[in-house]
Design a protein around this motif. Structure first.
Motif, mmCIF file in Angstrom:
data_model
loop_
_atom_site.group_PDB
_atom_site.id
_atom_site.type_symbol
_atom_site.label_atom_id
_atom_site.label_comp_id
_atom_site.label_asym_id
_atom_site.label_seq_id
_atom_site.Cartn_x
_atom_site.Cartn_y
_atom_site.Cartn_z
ATOM 1 N N ARG A 143 18.195 1.321 -9.791
ATOM 2 C CA ARG A 143 17.156 1.906 -9.082
ATOM 3 C C ARG A 143 16.483 3.192 -10.150
ATOM 4 O O ARG A 143 17.051 3.926 -10.798
ATOM 5 C CB ARG A 143 17.292 2.598 -7.949
ATOM 6 N N THR A 146 13.187 5.632 -10.425
ATOM 7 C CA THR A 146 12.344 6.618 -9.873
ATOM 8 C C THR A 146 11.483 7.369 -10.984
ATOM 9 O O THR A 146 12.043 8.036 -11.688
ATOM 10 C CB THR A 146 12.649 7.724 -8.753
ATOM 11 N N GLU A 168 7.400 12.197 -6.992
ATOM 12 C CA GLU A 168 8.512 11.174 -7.181
ATOM 13 C C GLU A 168 7.861 9.995 -6.746
ATOM 14 O O GLU A 168 7.253 9.827 -5.537
ATOM 15 C CB GLU A 168 9.804 11.441 -6.545
ATOM 16 N N LYS A 169 8.078 8.581 -7.363
ATOM 17 C CA LYS A 169 7.694 7.347 -6.970
ATOM 18 C C LYS A 169 8.703 6.399 -7.727
ATOM 19 O O LYS A 169 9.059 6.441 -8.578
ATOM 20 C CB LYS A 169 6.350 7.274 -7.412
ATOM 21 N N GLN A 170 9.226 5.713 -6.518
ATOM 22 C CA GLN A 170 10.480 4.827 -6.657
ATOM 23 C C GLN A 170 9.427 3.393 -7.427
ATOM 24 O O GLN A 170 8.625 3.067 -6.546
ATOM 25 C CB GLN A 170 11.016 4.218 -5.618
ATOM 26 N N GLU A 215 13.834 -1.165 -7.794
ATOM 27 C CA GLU A 215 15.174 -1.111 -7.152
ATOM 28 C C GLU A 215 15.626 -2.793 -7.235
ATOM 29 O O GLU A 215 15.274 -3.532 -6.326
ATOM 30 C CB GLU A 215 15.096 -0.651 -5.676
#
Length: 296
Positions: free
Chosen positions: A226, A228, A235-237, A240
Motif C-alpha cells: 500500500r 500513500t 495524504e493521498k493513497q 493498494e
C-alpha cells in the motif's frame, strides 16, 4: 583456477564461520549467500544485483575486491560499473533533491500592497509631525487697529457696536508641538512594516518544491503493498494491491508512506538508487520515505 563462489566459501571456512554467521555479518540473506557460494548468479534479479552482493561478501571476508570482481565480470560478461551500490540494510538517509524555486503566488501580491500602504501612511504622518515640531508655536498676526474717525454732526454708534469695539481681541490658538517620542515610535513602526515586507518577499522567492521518484519491484515472490503519497502535507493513497514477482510499480511525490506485507522480497528504488529490500523480515512493516535525519 577456483571460481568466485569457491573462493568465497573457502574464505568463510578459513574464518571458521557458518553460513548463518556470514549472513549476519554481511546482512545478506542466507539463501542469497549460498547462491553466491554456488555461483548461481542466474537466481538474482540481474547481474548487477549479484555483483553488488559479491562485492559486499568479498569485502567482509577480507578478499581482494578488484580481483574477485574482475573474475566475476568475466563470468557474467559485463563491464565493471563503479556507480552500482546495493545497500545491505534498511534505508537510513536519503539526500533531499532540490528543485527550482516555486513561482510567487498571486496571494502574496495583496500582502505586499498592504505593507507598502502602511509604510506610505507612516511616512506621511512622520513628515507632518516633524514639520509641526520644527515650526514650534504658530501665532496668527493681529490685524492693524482701526483708526476711529469722528465725523462732526454724525450720530453716536449703537450701544452693542460700542461694546464690541471695547472687547479685547482673542489670542489666536497655538499649535501643539509633536512629542519626539511619538515621532520615534512612528518611525519604528514604519521600519518594522518594511522589514516584514522584505521577509515575506524573501520567503516567497526561496520557496522550493521537493519531488522524488519511487519504484517498488519484486524479484522472487509476490507481495501486497500500500502506497500513500504526501504532497504539501496532504495524504493521498495511490496504490493498494499485490505486486507480482518480476513486476515493478512507479510513483512520484514529495513523501511516501509505505506498508509492505513481505518487506524481504520488495526492492526499494528511490531517485534511481536501488537500496534493495527494506528489511529481511517476512512480517508486514510500515515506513516513510525519504527518512531524512534531523539537522536542527
Amino acid at each position: 583456477m577456483k571460481s568466485v563462489g569457491e573462493q568465497l566459501k573457502l574464505a568463510r571456512l578459513h574464518k571458521h564461520w557458518t553460513p548463518q554467521a556470514a549472513a549476519k555479518a554481511t546482512k545478506i540473506k542466507l539463501e542469497q549467500l549460498l547462491d553466491l557460494e554456488n555461483d548461481a548468479y542466474s537466481k538474482f534479479a540481474s547481474p548487477s544485483y549479484a555483483r553488488g552482493f559479491v562485492r559486499i561478501y568479498a569485502r567482509t571476508l577480507g578478499l581482494e575486491e578488484r580481483k574477485i570482481l574482475s573474475q566475476l565480470d568475466g563470468n557474467l560478461g559485463e563491464e565493471e560499473d563503479e556507480g552500482v551500490y546495493i545497500a545491505p540494510a534498511g534505508i537510513e538517509y536519503v539526500p533531499e533533491q532540490v528543485a527550482l524555486a516555486a513561482p510567487v503566488r498571486a496571494g502574496r501580491i495583496g500582502q505586499k500592497i498592504v505593507y507598502l500602504f502602511v509604510i506610505f501612511f507612516a511616512f506621511i504622518v512622520v513628515v507632518i509631525g516633524m514639520r509641526a515640531y520644527q515650526s514650534g508655536v504658530v501665532t496668527r498676526s493681529a490685524p492693524a487697529p482701526e483708526q476711529n474717525t469722528v465725523t462732526v454732526g454724525a450720530p453716536p454708534p449703537p450701544a452693542h457696536v460700542a461694546e464690541k469695539e471695547k472687547e479685547p481681541e482673542k489670542e489666536a490658538p497655538k499649535a501643539i508641538p509633536v512629542d519626539p517620542a511619538t515621532v520615534k515610535a512612528l518611525q519604528a513602526a514604519a521600519a518594522k512594516a518594511k522589514e516584514e515586507a522584505d521577509k515575506e518577499e524573501v520567503r516567497s522567492a526561496t520557496a522550493v518544491s521537493t519531488s522524488h521518484q519511487l519504484t517498488l519491484q519484486t524479484s522472487k515472490k509476490s507481495s501486497w503493498v500500500r502506497v500513500t503519497v504526501v504532497d504539501d502535507g496532504h495524504e493521498k493513497q495511490v496504490f493498494e494491491g499485490v505486486i507480482d514477482s518480476g513486476q515493478s510499480k512507479n510513483f512520484d511525490g514529495q513523501k511516501f508512506n509505505l506498508k509492505i506485507a513481505t518487506p524481504s522480497v520488495v526492492d526499494v528504488i528511490l531517485d534511481g538508487v536501488n537500496y534493495g529490500p527494506y528489511s529481511d523480515g517476512d512480517s508486514p512493516e510500515t515506513f516513510t520515505l525519504p527518512n531524512v535525519a534531523q539537522s536542527d
